[in-house]
Scaffold this active site. Structure first.
Site, PDB file in Angstrom:
ATOM      1  N   HIS A 133      32.915  41.423  52.884  1.00 60.06           N
ATOM      2  CA  HIS A 133      31.530  41.443  52.403  1.00 60.06           C
ATOM      3  C   HIS A 133      30.948  42.851  52.508  1.00 60.06           C
ATOM      4  O   HIS A 133      30.814  43.395  53.602  1.00 60.06           O
ATOM      5  CB  HIS A 133      30.687  40.477  53.240  1.00 60.06           C
ATOM      6  CG  HIS A 133      29.431  40.022  52.562  1.00 60.06           C
ATOM      7  ND1 HIS A 133      28.453  40.905  52.130  1.00 60.06           N
ATOM      8  CD2 HIS A 133      28.997  38.775  52.241  1.00 60.06           C
ATOM      9  CE1 HIS A 133      27.470  40.217  51.577  1.00 60.06           C
ATOM     10  NE2 HIS A 133      27.771  38.936  51.626  1.00 60.06           N
ATOM     11  N   GLY A 134      30.610  43.454  51.377  1.00 55.43           N
ATOM     12  CA  GLY A 134      29.978  44.763  51.363  1.00 55.43           C
ATOM     13  C   GLY A 134      28.493  44.658  51.659  1.00 55.43           C
ATOM     14  O   GLY A 134      27.933  43.563  51.798  1.00 55.43           O
TER      15      GLY A 134
END
Length: 382
Positions: A133-134
Site C-alpha cells: 500500500h503506497g
C-alpha cells in the site's frame, strides 16, 4: 531630511501633532522609505520586461496540457467499440469501462505505467491479490483499470472504514465493488468467483512506510484465513517507485500519535511526481488444504526467493552441491550431497511481496532516479 534637521525639528516642535510629524519623518528616513517610489518604479520596469517572457513560457505549457487532453481523448476513442458494447449490456459495466479507460490513459501519460505478469490473473474464477500500500494507492487504481480492460471483469477491493465516511464516495465504492473488509463478506465475494484485492498493511502502511519500503503488516493474518476459507490462490503484487510518486509525512511523531490515539489518518501526503510506475505480479501461491492461516501467512513462493537470498547461496556453496529437488509443500530443498535446507518461519505471503520489492526496487527510493526511468525503453531488474 538629515539627522541634524530631524533633531532640530524634534526640539522645535510646539505641539503634539508637530512632534508626531517630526517622528514620522525621522522614522521614514531611518527606514529608507523615502526611496519607496524609486523601488516601485524599478519593480514596474522589471514587470514590463519579464511579462512577455512569462507569457512565452506559459503558453507552451497550456499547449502541452491541451496535447495531453487530446491524447487522453484518443485513449478513450480507441476503445469506443468496447465502450458501446459495454453500455448495451449493463449501465454500470459501461461506466466502469469508461472510467477504466480514463485511468489507464492517465497512468500511461503521467507515469508511463506498465504491468508485468498480467497473465497470472485468471480470466475466470477467484483469486486473492495481496499488494503493498503506497501513500496513495494510485497504482492499484491503474491495476483495477487494466483488469477491467484486459480481462473484461471487475476486481472487488477491501478498503478502510474511513473511506466509506468520505462524502460523495458511496456511489463510486458501490459501482467498483469496494467492501470494508469483514472476513465473511470477503469469503462470499471469492466463493462467488470474483477477484479480490487487499493490502494487509492498509492505512498504517500508507502513512508510516517510507522510501525504504518496509511492509507494516504486524500480525495480521485475516487475509490468509480468507484465502483458506475460500480455497483460492494468493497473488502478490508490488509497484516499483510507488513511494517516489507520492510520499507521506506520517513518519513525523505527531501524526503517528494522532493516528494511534484517535485513528485519524491526517498525515499530509505530497508528490504527484511523474515517475515511472511498473507493477509486478508474482506467481500465484496455491491453496493447500492442510495449511492453517498462520502457516499460509508464512508460506510463499520462497523457491523463487532462494535464487536471490544470500543466506541460501552461502549454504549451497558450503555444501558444494546443486539443488536436486524442491518440495514447496514442505518448504524444503534437497541437495545432491544429501543435505536439506528448510525455509524458516516467516516465509509466507508477506515474503512473497517482500521478494518483489527486493527484486524490483532500489532501496532507498530516489525521486530523481525514478523520474529518469521514464526515459528507459527496457526494464531491468535491480
Amino acid at each position: 531630511m538629515s539627522d541634524s534637521g530631524n533633531q532640530s525639528c524634534l526640539m522645535g516642535a510646539e505641539d503634539t501633532v508637530s512632534f508626531l510629524v517630526c517622528v514620522f519623518h525621522a522614522w521614514e528616513d531611518w527606514a529608507g522609505l523615502g526611496q519607496l517610489e524609486d523601488y516601485l518604479s524599478v519593480l514596474e520596469y522589471l514587470l514590463w520586461v519579464f511579462t512577455p517572457l512569462a507569457v512565452v513560457f506559459i503558453l507552451p505549457f497550456l499547449i502541452v496540457i491541451l496535447l495531453y487532453l487530446s491524447i487522453l481523448f484518443l485513449h478513450v476513442y480507441k476503445r469506443k467499440n468496447q465502450l458501446r458494447e459495454a453500455y448495451c449490456n449493463n449501465l454500470w459495466d459501461g461506466a466502469r469501462k469508461t472510467l477504466a479507460t480514463l485511468w489507464d490513459g492517465h497512468g500511461a501519460i503521467w507515469h508511463g505505467y506498465e504491468i508485468h505478469g498480467m497473465e497470472k490473473i485468471p480470466d475466470k474464477g477467484p483469486a486473492l491479490i495481496v499488494y503493498y500500500h503506497g501513500a496513495i494507492p494510485i497504482d492499484y487504481y491503474y491495476f483495477l483499470a487494466n483488469v477491467i480492460i484486459q480481462k473484461g471483469r471487475p476486481c472487488h477491493s477491501v478498503a478502510d472504514h474511513f473511506l466509506f465516511k468520505v462524502p460523495g464516495f458511496k456511489l463510486l465504492l458501490e459501482v467498483f465493488s469496494v467492501i470494508h473488509g469483514p472476513q465473511e463478506e470477503c469469503v462470499r465475494a471469492l466463493r462467488s468467483g470474483h477477484l479480490l484485492g487487499i493490502s494487509p498493511g492498509g492505512v498504517r502502511e500508507a502513512l508510516f512506510s517510507d522510501e525504504t519500503y518496509p511492509l507494516l503488516w504486524g500480525k495480521r493474518k485475516g487475509f490468509a484465513q480468507v484465502a483458506i476459507d475460500s480455497q483460492v490462490p494468493v497473488i502478490p503484487m508490488f509497484t516499483q517507485n510507488l513511494r517516489e510518486g507520492f510520499r507521506s509525512l506520517g513518519t513525523l511523531r505527531f501524526f503517528r500519535w494522532v493516528y494511534e490515539r484517535f485513528r485519524l489518518p491526517i498525515a499530509p501526503v505530497y508528490g504527484g511526481f511523474p515517475v515511472k510506475f511498473r507493477t509486478f505480479l508474482g506467481d500465484p501461491i496455491p491453496y493447500e488444504p492442510n495449511v492453517n492461516a498462520a502457516e499460509l501467512a508464512e508460506k510463499m513462493m520462497w523457491f523463487c526467493w532462494l535464487l536471490q537470498n544470500a543466506t541460501f547461496r552461502g549454504f549451497a556453496a558450503e555444501c558444494e552441491a546443486v539443488v536436486m529437488r524442491v518440495n514447496t509443500s514442505k518448504s524444503e530443498v534437497t541437495f545432491s550431497a544429501g543435505k536439506r535446507w528448510i525455509a524458516p518461519s516467516g516465509f509466507g505471503v508477506q515474503q512473497a511481496v517482500q521478494s518483489l520489492i527486493d527484486q524490483h526496487q532500489q532501496i532507498p527510493g530516489n525521486i530523481l532516479r525514478a523520474l529518469l526511468e521514464r526515459f528507459h525503453t527496457k526494464h531491468k531488474d535491480h
